[in-house]
Design a protein around this motif. Sequence first.
Motif, PDB file in Angstrom:
ATOM      1  N   ALA A  47       1.056  -1.188  -0.050  1.00 31.64           N
ATOM      2  CA  ALA A  47      -0.092   0.107  -0.040  1.00 31.64           C
ATOM      3  C   ALA A  47       0.780   1.118   0.072  1.00 31.64           C
ATOM      4  CB  ALA A  47      -0.940  -0.037   1.193  1.00 31.64           C
ATOM      5  N   GLN A  48       1.998   1.303   0.697  1.00 33.45           N
ATOM      6  CA  GLN A  48       3.081   2.286   0.548  1.00 33.45           C
ATOM      7  C   GLN A  48       3.297   2.918  -0.747  1.00 33.45           C
ATOM      8  OE1 GLN A  48       5.809   2.617   3.750  1.00 33.45           O
ATOM      9  NE2 GLN A  48       4.700   1.072   4.921  1.00 33.45           N
ATOM     10  N   VAL A  49       3.818   1.565  -1.481  1.00 34.39           N
ATOM     11  CA  VAL A  49       4.254   1.778  -2.741  1.00 34.39           C
ATOM     12  C   VAL A  49       3.110   2.238  -3.725  1.00 34.39           C
ATOM     13  CG1 VAL A  49       5.259   0.553  -4.856  1.00 34.39           C
ATOM     14  CG2 VAL A  49       5.948  -0.216  -2.573  1.00 34.39           C
ATOM     15  N   LEU A  50       2.001   1.706  -3.594  1.00 27.24           N
ATOM     16  CA  LEU A  50       0.902   2.389  -4.554  1.00 27.24           C
ATOM     17  C   LEU A  50       0.509   3.712  -4.136  1.00 27.24           C
ATOM     18  CD1 LEU A  50      -1.629  -1.006  -3.714  1.00 27.24           C
ATOM     19  CD2 LEU A  50      -0.647  -0.077  -5.851  1.00 27.24           C
ATOM     20  N   ALA A  51       0.883   3.984  -2.754  1.00 30.57           N
ATOM     21  CA  ALA A  51       0.448   5.326  -2.372  1.00 30.57           C
ATOM     22  C   ALA A  51       1.523   6.435  -3.055  1.00 30.57           C
ATOM     23  CB  ALA A  51       0.833   5.750  -1.151  1.00 30.57           C
ATOM     24  N   ARG A  52       2.927   5.904  -3.367  1.00 26.50           N
ATOM     25  CA  ARG A  52       3.822   6.717  -4.125  1.00 26.50           C
ATOM     26  C   ARG A  52       3.304   6.814  -5.515  1.00 26.50           C
ATOM     27  NH1 ARG A  52       6.958   3.347  -0.476  1.00 26.50           N
ATOM     28  NH2 ARG A  52       7.631   4.618   1.319  1.00 26.50           N
ATOM     29  N   LEU A  53       2.864   5.612  -5.956  1.00 23.91           N
ATOM     30  CA  LEU A  53       2.438   5.859  -7.365  1.00 23.91           C
ATOM     31  C   LEU A  53       1.266   6.781  -7.626  1.00 23.91           C
ATOM     32  CD1 LEU A  53       2.789   2.046  -8.192  1.00 23.91           C
ATOM     33  CD2 LEU A  53       4.328   3.820  -9.082  1.00 23.91           C
ATOM     34  N   VAL A  54       0.259   6.779  -6.733  1.00 19.43           N
ATOM     35  CA  VAL A  54      -0.705   7.503  -6.941  1.00 19.43           C
ATOM     36  C   VAL A  54      -0.393   9.074  -6.604  1.00 19.43           C
ATOM     37  CG1 VAL A  54      -2.509   5.677  -6.812  1.00 19.43           C
ATOM     38  CG2 VAL A  54      -1.897   7.187  -4.972  1.00 19.43           C
ATOM     39  N   GLY A  55       0.532   9.336  -5.790  1.00 16.01           N
ATOM     40  CA  GLY A  55       0.878  10.843  -5.190  1.00 16.01           C
ATOM     41  C   GLY A  55      -0.179  11.291  -4.293  1.00 16.01           C
ATOM     42  N   PRO A  56       0.073  12.592  -3.957  1.00 18.12           N
ATOM     43  CA  PRO A  56      -0.690  13.374  -3.007  1.00 18.12           C
ATOM     44  C   PRO A  56      -2.087  13.378  -3.311  1.00 18.12           C
ATOM     45  CG  PRO A  56       0.900  14.832  -3.783  1.00 18.12           C
ATOM     46  CD  PRO A  56       1.144  13.350  -4.593  1.00 18.12           C
ATOM     47  N   THR A  57      -2.432  13.357  -4.522  1.00 22.27           N
ATOM     48  CA  THR A  57      -3.805  13.804  -5.039  1.00 22.27           C
ATOM     49  C   THR A  57      -4.631  12.439  -4.828  1.00 22.27           C
ATOM     50  OG1 THR A  57      -3.004  13.519  -7.223  1.00 22.27           O
ATOM     51  CG2 THR A  57      -3.281  15.950  -6.159  1.00 22.27           C
ATOM     52  N   GLY A  58      -3.823  11.343  -4.761  1.00 22.66           N
ATOM     53  CA  GLY A  58      -4.497  10.098  -4.616  1.00 22.66           C
ATOM     54  C   GLY A  58      -4.879   9.429  -3.377  1.00 22.66           C
ATOM     55  N   ARG A  59      -5.424   8.241  -3.604  1.00 18.72           N
ATOM     56  CA  ARG A  59      -5.837   7.878  -2.268  1.00 18.72           C
ATOM     57  C   ARG A  59      -5.671   6.204  -2.287  1.00 18.72           C
ATOM     58  NH1 ARG A  59     -11.573   6.254  -1.252  1.00 18.72           N
ATOM     59  NH2 ARG A  59     -12.023   5.686   0.787  1.00 18.72           N
ATOM     60  N   GLY A  79       4.745   9.325  10.468  1.00 21.32           N
ATOM     61  CA  GLY A  79       5.917  10.207  10.033  1.00 21.32           C
ATOM     62  C   GLY A  79       5.888  10.427   8.749  1.00 21.32           C
ATOM     63  N   THR A  80       5.120   9.576   7.726  1.00 17.31           N
ATOM     64  CA  THR A  80       5.149   9.830   6.448  1.00 17.31           C
ATOM     65  C   THR A  80       3.955  10.844   5.948  1.00 17.31           C
ATOM     66  OG1 THR A  80       3.811   8.193   5.764  1.00 17.31           O
ATOM     67  CG2 THR A  80       5.866   7.496   6.197  1.00 17.31           C
ATOM     68  N   THR A  81       4.015  11.146   4.681  1.00 15.03           N
ATOM     69  CA  THR A  81       3.107  11.961   4.224  1.00 15.03           C
ATOM     70  C   THR A  81       2.140  11.284   3.199  1.00 15.03           C
ATOM     71  OG1 THR A  81       4.608  12.932   2.553  1.00 15.03           O
ATOM     72  CG2 THR A  81       4.229  14.435   4.661  1.00 15.03           C
ATOM     73  N   LEU A  82       2.443   9.924   3.152  1.00 13.33           N
ATOM     74  CA  LEU A  82       1.631   9.317   1.986  1.00 13.33           C
ATOM     75  C   LEU A  82       0.073   9.188   2.177  1.00 13.33           C
ATOM     76  CD1 LEU A  82       4.154   6.088   2.245  1.00 13.33           C
ATOM     77  CD2 LEU A  82       3.997   7.696   0.464  1.00 13.33           C
ATOM     78  N   SER A  83      -0.557   9.266   1.202  1.00 14.09           N
ATOM     79  CA  SER A  83      -1.977   9.295   1.127  1.00 14.09           C
ATOM     80  C   SER A  83      -2.518   8.066   1.248  1.00 14.09           C
ATOM     81  CB  SER A  83      -2.562  10.085  -0.112  1.00 14.09           C
ATOM     82  OG  SER A  83      -3.996  10.197  -0.026  1.00 14.09           O
TER      83      SER A  83
END
Length: 198
Positions: A47-59, A79-83
């Motif tokens: 899920a962390q990898v997926l969050a990096r792929l969809v970026g801050p506007t993704g979910r 401590g991360t900013t991942l969505s």
Amino acid sequence: PGGFVRVLDALIALDFIRAYKRRTFELLDLQPGASVLDLGCGTGDDAQVLARLVGPTGRVVGVDHSETVIAEARERVLGTTLSVAFQVADAYALPFPDATFDACRADRVFHHLEHPCQAFGELLRVTRPGGRVLLIEPDFETAIVDAPDRALTRRLLNFYCDGYRDGWMGRSLPGLFREARLTEIIVEPVPGLLTDLA
């Protein structure tokens, strides 16, 4: 449950597993801003990898039935900013409205389920029209072992396969997708080589 977390971490360290996971991320063809469900997310590493792929506007939402692994997943993103969000959920009754996600995936989950067709129906329900659904499942009967006693090896391999709720789930996936009348079905077998008994 704590032991299961250690098993998940050991598996994700294997080269062939990291390679097939990268391929699944490619097949999802995620764009920035996409919404993704990771069913049976475990400790949330995918899920962390997926969050990096969809970026801050993704979910990205990771769900699992185990409170232990969900707690671990939440700890790993502190401590991360991942969505990305993690929650305990039932694969047979996902707590999301219809057509919520652009893509849904489940990695090595369905061979544990008593009612895989019901869980698959839930994934389809929460995937938007035109979205992608990706399942990764082993077929445990295709395992081979180099051992001198053929009869004993065959008995052990059958025992290994039948020790799962559905050790043949990997071979069942294409039919599951066809019966649901999905289109553009891609099937890619992935071999795994283990040379360490542990």
